[in-house]
Design a protein around this motif. Structure first.
Motif, PDB file in Angstrom:
ATOM      1  N   ARG A  10       5.051  -2.654  17.779  1.00 22.65           N
ATOM      2  CA  ARG A  10       3.759  -3.245  18.152  1.00 22.65           C
ATOM      3  C   ARG A  10       2.620  -2.320  17.730  1.00 22.65           C
ATOM      4  O   ARG A  10       1.618  -2.756  17.156  1.00 22.65           O
ATOM      5  N   SER A  11       2.776  -1.043  17.985  1.00 21.54           N
ATOM      6  CA  SER A  11       1.744  -0.072  17.628  1.00 21.54           C
ATOM      7  C   SER A  11       1.578   0.036  16.115  1.00 21.54           C
ATOM      8  O   SER A  11       0.452   0.055  15.605  1.00 21.54           O
ATOM      9  N   ALA A  12       2.674   0.092  15.375  1.00 25.70           N
ATOM     10  CA  ALA A  12       2.600   0.195  13.912  1.00 25.70           C
ATOM     11  C   ALA A  12       1.976  -1.060  13.305  1.00 25.70           C
ATOM     12  O   ALA A  12       1.164  -0.982  12.378  1.00 25.70           O
ATOM     13  N   LEU A  13       2.328  -2.210  13.845  1.00 25.01           N
ATOM     14  CA  LEU A  13       1.744  -3.473  13.386  1.00 25.01           C
ATOM     15  C   LEU A  13       0.235  -3.460  13.619  1.00 25.01           C
ATOM     16  O   LEU A  13      -0.548  -3.851  12.742  1.00 25.01           O
ATOM     17  N   ARG A  14      -0.174  -2.975  14.777  1.00 26.78           N
ATOM     18  CA  ARG A  14      -1.597  -2.880  15.101  1.00 26.78           C
ATOM     19  C   ARG A  14      -2.303  -1.879  14.168  1.00 26.78           C
ATOM     20  O   ARG A  14      -3.403  -2.149  13.690  1.00 26.78           O
ATOM     21  N   GLN A  15      -1.674  -0.750  13.919  1.00 22.97           N
ATOM     22  CA  GLN A  15      -2.284   0.258  13.049  1.00 22.97           C
ATOM     23  C   GLN A  15      -2.514  -0.318  11.647  1.00 22.97           C
ATOM     24  O   GLN A  15      -3.589  -0.140  11.067  1.00 22.97           O
ATOM     25  N   PHE A  16      -1.519  -0.997  11.119  1.00 14.52           N
ATOM     26  CA  PHE A  16      -1.684  -1.578   9.789  1.00 14.52           C
ATOM     27  C   PHE A  16      -2.732  -2.691   9.826  1.00 14.52           C
ATOM     28  O   PHE A  16      -3.622  -2.752   8.985  1.00 14.52           O
ATOM     29  N   GLY A  17      -2.648  -3.553  10.820  1.00 12.76           N
ATOM     30  CA  GLY A  17      -3.594  -4.661  10.935  1.00 12.76           C
ATOM     31  C   GLY A  17      -5.033  -4.215  11.103  1.00 12.76           C
ATOM     32  O   GLY A  17      -5.949  -4.811  10.519  1.00 12.76           O
ATOM     33  N   ASP A  18      -5.244  -3.157  11.876  1.00 11.66           N
ATOM     34  CA  ASP A  18      -6.601  -2.631  12.045  1.00 11.66           C
ATOM     35  C   ASP A  18      -7.175  -2.181  10.709  1.00 11.66           C
ATOM     36  O   ASP A  18      -8.361  -2.376  10.429  1.00 11.66           O
ATOM     37  N   ARG A  19      -6.333  -1.593   9.887  1.00 11.60           N
ATOM     38  CA  ARG A  19      -6.803  -1.133   8.582  1.00 11.60           C
ATOM     39  C   ARG A  19      -7.020  -2.299   7.612  1.00 11.60           C
ATOM     40  O   ARG A  19      -7.961  -2.270   6.821  1.00 11.60           O
ATOM     41  N   VAL A  20      -6.178  -3.321   7.696  1.00  8.34           N
ATOM     42  CA  VAL A  20      -6.387  -4.515   6.860  1.00  8.34           C
ATOM     43  C   VAL A  20      -7.758  -5.114   7.164  1.00  8.34           C
ATOM     44  O   VAL A  20      -8.500  -5.496   6.261  1.00  8.34           O
ATOM     45  N   ALA A  21      -8.099  -5.170   8.436  1.00  8.59           N
ATOM     46  CA  ALA A  21      -9.388  -5.742   8.841  1.00  8.59           C
ATOM     47  C   ALA A  21     -10.572  -4.928   8.324  1.00  8.59           C
ATOM     48  O   ALA A  21     -11.690  -5.447   8.233  1.00  8.59           O
ATOM     49  N   GLN A  22     -10.343  -3.667   7.963  1.00  5.56           N
ATOM     50  CA  GLN A  22     -11.425  -2.804   7.481  1.00  5.56           C
ATOM     51  C   GLN A  22     -11.606  -2.844   5.958  1.00  5.56           C
ATOM     52  O   GLN A  22     -12.557  -2.253   5.444  1.00  5.56           O
ATOM     53  N   VAL A  23     -10.702  -3.512   5.260  1.00  6.58           N
ATOM     54  CA  VAL A  23     -10.801  -3.537   3.795  1.00  6.58           C
ATOM     55  C   VAL A  23     -12.053  -4.322   3.392  1.00  6.58           C
ATOM     56  O   VAL A  23     -12.234  -5.473   3.786  1.00  6.58           O
ATOM     57  N   ARG A  24     -12.905  -3.664   2.623  1.00  6.05           N
ATOM     58  CA  ARG A  24     -14.105  -4.330   2.107  1.00  6.05           C
ATOM     59  C   ARG A  24     -13.744  -5.159   0.875  1.00  6.05           C
ATOM     60  O   ARG A  24     -12.749  -4.886   0.202  1.00  6.05           O
ATOM     61  N   ASP A  25     -14.557  -6.141   0.575  1.00  6.31           N
ATOM     62  CA  ASP A  25     -14.298  -7.007  -0.573  1.00  6.31           C
ATOM     63  C   ASP A  25     -14.116  -6.227  -1.873  1.00  6.31           C
ATOM     64  O   ASP A  25     -13.304  -6.605  -2.715  1.00  6.31           O
ATOM     65  N   ASP A  26     -14.838  -5.123  -2.010  1.00 11.55           N
ATOM     66  CA  ASP A  26     -14.756  -4.350  -3.253  1.00 11.55           C
ATOM     67  C   ASP A  26     -13.587  -3.363  -3.275  1.00 11.55           C
ATOM     68  O   ASP A  26     -13.417  -2.627  -4.239  1.00 11.55           O
ATOM     69  N   GLN A  27     -12.737  -3.365  -2.239  1.00 11.07           N
ATOM     70  CA  GLN A  27     -11.626  -2.415  -2.173  1.00 11.07           C
ATOM     71  C   GLN A  27     -10.260  -3.018  -2.479  1.00 11.07           C
ATOM     72  O   GLN A  27      -9.284  -2.283  -2.588  1.00 11.07           O
ATOM     73  N   TRP A  28     -10.159  -4.315  -2.612  1.00  5.46           N
ATOM     74  CA  TRP A  28      -8.845  -4.938  -2.810  1.00  5.46           C
ATOM     75  C   TRP A  28      -8.158  -4.474  -4.090  1.00  5.46           C
ATOM     76  O   TRP A  28      -6.938  -4.443  -4.169  1.00  5.46           O
ATOM     77  N   GLY A  29      -8.916  -4.083  -5.085  1.00 10.86           N
ATOM     78  CA  GLY A  29      -8.339  -3.599  -6.335  1.00 10.86           C
ATOM     79  C   GLY A  29      -8.191  -2.093  -6.403  1.00 10.86           C
ATOM     80  O   GLY A  29      -7.737  -1.558  -7.421  1.00 10.86           O
ATOM     81  N   ALA A  30      -8.542  -1.386  -5.332  1.00  9.88           N
ATOM     82  CA  ALA A  30      -8.479   0.079  -5.313  1.00  9.88           C
ATOM     83  C   ALA A  30      -7.025   0.553  -5.315  1.00  9.88           C
ATOM     84  O   ALA A  30      -6.143  -0.095  -4.749  1.00  9.88           O
ATOM     85  N   PRO A  31      -6.781   1.715  -5.920  1.00  8.50           N
ATOM     86  CA  PRO A  31      -5.420   2.273  -5.923  1.00  8.50           C
ATOM     87  C   PRO A  31      -5.029   2.787  -4.543  1.00  8.50           C
ATOM     88  O   PRO A  31      -5.888   3.109  -3.720  1.00  8.50           O
ATOM     89  N   THR A  32      -3.732   2.869  -4.310  1.00  7.56           N
ATOM     90  CA  THR A  32      -3.185   3.404  -3.067  1.00  7.56           C
ATOM     91  C   THR A  32      -2.311   4.610  -3.401  1.00  7.56           C
ATOM     92  O   THR A  32      -2.020   4.859  -4.582  1.00  7.56           O
ATOM     93  N   PRO A  33      -1.843   5.338  -2.404  1.00  9.10           N
ATOM     94  CA  PRO A  33      -0.896   6.431  -2.673  1.00  9.10           C
ATOM     95  C   PRO A  33       0.441   5.939  -3.242  1.00  9.10           C
ATOM     96  O   PRO A  33       1.245   6.741  -3.706  1.00  9.10           O
TER      97      PRO A  33
END
Length: 189
Positions: A10-33
């Motif tokens: 539940r906590s990990a799902l929330r952590q990932f979801g909170d970050r998904v909600a913070q993605v700005r429109d101009d960040q969807w194409g940004a690289p990840t680790p």
């Protein structure tokens, strides 16, 4: 242990979801680790994983599900797609008896609890990846990190030769759980 793992999930799902909600429109194409993955690829990967959960816990096989979750699972609204998939997956995990089942993964029959542990590890590590990619906080709750680190110590060595994780980094003198967790999966904090 199942209740503790469900809490960590539940906590990990929330952590990932909170970050998904913070993605700005101009960040969807940004690289990840994750080499070769953009933010959209990473969110699509985790969304796809969540879509499998209700199907597998209902007793369907990988073959029966087929390629239904292949390709772009995010559509025009990645945040809504993630939220719907995460909500359905969580509901499936918390159904009475769900953790007593066996799921039919591509690797063969697997206890549902083992599958949940793998999913929890994946969510937590990728929550950090997403945070790093979008410039969000990389910190996570200590109880989640502690539980996931214990899982990683057991799970990561099983897949050492499968290429699922990057080679572990040496942090032998480390006393920080998040740093150790990330190092086990080939990430540097």
């Amino acid at each position: 242990m199942p209740v503790q793992t469900l809490d960590a999930h539940r906590s990990a799902l929330r952590q990932f979801g909170d970050r998904v909600a913070q993605v700005r429109d101009d960040q969807w194409g940004a690289p990840t680790p994750d080499p070769g993955w953009t933010v959209r690829d990473l969110v699509g990967h985790l969304t796809g994983e969540q879509l499998w959960v209700p199907e597998l816990l209902a007793g369907r096989t990988v073959r029966e599900i087929g390629d239904r979750f292949s390709g772009d699972v995010l559509g025009d609204d990645p945040v809504a797609a993630w939220t719907a998939a995460a909500t359905a997956a969580r509901a499936a995990w918390t159904e009475p008896g769900a953790l007593d089942r066996t799921v039919q993964l591509s690797a063969g029959p697997t206890p549902a609890l083992d599958y949940l542990q793998e999913m929890t590890l994946d969510l937590a590590v990728h929550a950090w990846d997403l945070a790093r990619a979008i410039g969000a906080t990389e910190d996570m709750p200590n109880d989640l990190v502690s539980e996931v680190l214990d899982l990683a110590r057991r799970i990561v060595p099983r897949y050492a030769d499968a290429g699922i994780f990057a080679a572990a980094l040496d942090v032998a003198s480390c006393t920080d759980d998040l740093t150790e967790l990330l190092a086990l999966t080939g990430r540097r904090r």
